[in-house]
Write an enzyme that holds these catalytic residues in place. Structure first.
Site, short mmCIF file in Angstrom:
data_model
loop_
_atom_site.label_atom_id
_atom_site.label_comp_id
_atom_site.label_asym_id
_atom_site.label_seq_id
_atom_site.Cartn_x
_atom_site.Cartn_y
_atom_site.Cartn_z
N ASN A 1 -31.16 32.92 44.42
CA ASN A 1 -30.05 33.66 43.80
C ASN A 1 -30.04 33.29 42.32
O ASN A 1 -29.60 32.20 41.96
CB ASN A 1 -28.73 33.24 44.49
CG ASN A 1 -27.51 33.82 43.80
OD1 ASN A 1 -27.62 34.69 42.93
ND2 ASN A 1 -26.34 33.34 44.18
N LYS B 1 -28.35 34.46 39.99
CA LYS B 1 -27.04 34.62 39.33
C LYS B 1 -27.22 35.37 38.00
O LYS B 1 -28.09 36.22 37.92
CB LYS B 1 -26.35 33.26 39.19
CG LYS B 1 -26.30 32.52 40.54
CD LYS B 1 -25.40 31.34 40.58
CE LYS B 1 -25.48 30.71 41.97
NZ LYS B 1 -24.58 29.57 42.14
N HIS C 1 -20.64 36.11 48.29
CA HIS C 1 -20.93 34.82 47.64
C HIS C 1 -19.61 34.22 47.15
O HIS C 1 -18.72 34.93 46.68
CB HIS C 1 -21.90 35.02 46.47
CG HIS C 1 -22.38 33.71 45.93
ND1 HIS C 1 -21.63 32.96 45.05
CD2 HIS C 1 -23.51 33.00 46.17
CE1 HIS C 1 -22.29 31.84 44.77
NE2 HIS C 1 -23.43 31.84 45.43
N GLU D 1 -18.77 32.76 44.55
CA GLU D 1 -18.38 33.09 43.17
C GLU D 1 -17.71 34.47 43.11
O GLU D 1 -16.79 34.69 42.33
CB GLU D 1 -19.61 33.01 42.25
CG GLU D 1 -19.98 31.55 41.99
CD GLU D 1 -21.45 31.29 41.68
OE1 GLU D 1 -22.18 32.24 41.34
OE2 GLU D 1 -21.86 30.13 41.81
N GLU E 1 -22.60 28.20 52.79
CA GLU E 1 -22.60 27.58 51.47
C GLU E 1 -21.26 26.90 51.22
O GLU E 1 -20.30 27.56 50.79
CB GLU E 1 -22.83 28.63 50.39
CG GLU E 1 -24.15 29.35 50.49
CD GLU E 1 -24.59 29.89 49.14
OE1 GLU E 1 -25.63 29.44 48.65
OE2 GLU E 1 -23.87 30.70 48.56
N GLY F 1 -23.79 24.46 42.84
CA GLY F 1 -23.92 24.21 41.41
C GLY F 1 -23.37 22.86 40.97
O GLY F 1 -23.20 22.60 39.78
N SER G 1 -26.75 23.34 46.05
CA SER G 1 -27.52 22.25 45.45
C SER G 1 -28.75 21.86 46.27
O SER G 1 -29.14 20.70 46.31
CB SER G 1 -26.64 21.03 45.19
OG SER G 1 -25.59 21.37 44.27
P1 PGA Z 1 -26.98 26.16 43.73
O1 PGA Z 1 -26.38 27.60 44.12
O2 PGA Z 1 -28.28 26.02 44.48
O3 PGA Z 1 -27.16 26.21 42.26
O4 PGA Z 1 -25.98 25.15 44.18
C1 PGA Z 1 -26.47 28.10 45.43
C2 PGA Z 1 -25.80 29.45 45.49
O5 PGA Z 1 -24.78 29.65 44.83
O6 PGA Z 1 -26.26 30.36 46.21
#
Ligand code: PGA
Length: 251
Positions: free
Chosen positions: A9, A11, A96, A98, A168, A174, A213
């Site tokens: 992803n 982003k 997601h 976010e 997740e 993140g 992460s």
């Molecule tokens: P990250 O993000 O690996 O940077 O923690 C995962 C995601 O948001 O899908």
């Protein structure tokens, strides 16, 4: 048997040049990825560039990070499932954290997007997961069950078969703090058990990815757990080397 899937992803990162470099890097190392299916989800505007760079090869799938629930029309700024298919996408992320947290998407909004994705012949990757406060108050399973139930209520359990689930935990996204393999496995098993009540076939075949992460250092231990079928990778998917290392940890 379930095949592992490792999804990147991206982003809101990258430009034309970095997309060509990253896609070429992934494509060049793809042959060393034996077991996992590989998916990348660039920002909308970079999807055609990624597709051109892949130049017809079908061992790296393309996906988007979101979609609109409508097929076409007066929805300024939005992108539909058919546009994504036209651009070469096979998958699309829905729900997601976010999008849920920053853009106010409710469980019902996410369910409508899941439905729109499937009606448009895309495979939805449904993201679920609890916040830190929810985990600390012991509500992880309640939250994940509620997020999943909203989809089942709208589309029916049988439609889940044509989807992927990504667990997740919001507190791990993140942050550099990852769920331990055991913490993740517990929730993955909870999800699979919930599916098994609906259909044992559905539960056995569902790809349930872990995200939050994940990196080359922790991927093997996570993907090695019984109910973890790959990863949804944010930060570590922006470099071909680290993304491929995670893909190879499923070998
Ligand atoms: P990250 O993000 O690996 O940077 O923690 C995962 C995601 O948001 O899908």
């Amino acid at each position: 048997m379930r095949r592992p899937l490792v999804a990147g992803n991206w982003k809101m990162n990258g430009d034309s040049k970095s997309t060509v470099n990253l896609v070429n890097g992934i494509a060049n190392g793809r042959a060393e990825v034996i077991n996992a299916e590989v998916l990348i989800c660039p920002p909308y505007i970079l999807i055609p560039r990624a597709a051109d760079t892949l130049n017809g090869r079908d061992d790296v799938f393309l996906g988007a990070q979101d979609l609109d629930i409508n097929e076409s029309g007066a929805f300024t700024g939005q992108i539909s499932a058919s546009m994504l298919v036209d651009a070469g996408c096979k998958y699309v992320l829905v729900g997601h954290s976010e999008r849920r947290a920053l853009y106010g998407e409710s469980d019902q909004d996410v369910a409508a997007k899941f439905d729109a994705a499937q009606k448009g012949a895309l495979i939805p990757v449904l993201c679920v997961g609890e916040t830190l406060a929810e985990r600390e108050s012991g509500d992880t399973e309640t939250v994940v069950a509620r997020q999943l139930q909203a989809i089942i209520d709208l589309v029916g359990a049988e439609k889940l078969a044509d989807s992927v689930i990504a667990y997740e935990p919001v507190w791990a996204i993140g942050t550099g703090v990852t769920a331990s393999p055991e913490q993740a496995q517990d929730v993955h098993k909870f999800i699979r058990d919930m599916l098994a009540v609906l259909s044992t076939d559905l539960a056995e075949n569902m790809q349930i990815l872990y995200g939050g992460s994940m990196n080359p250092g922790n991927a093997s231990a996570l993907i090695g757990m019984q109910d973890i079928d790959g990863g949804l990778i944010g930060g570590a998917s922006l470099q071909a080397e680290s993304f491929l290392a995670i893909c190879k940890s499923a070998n």
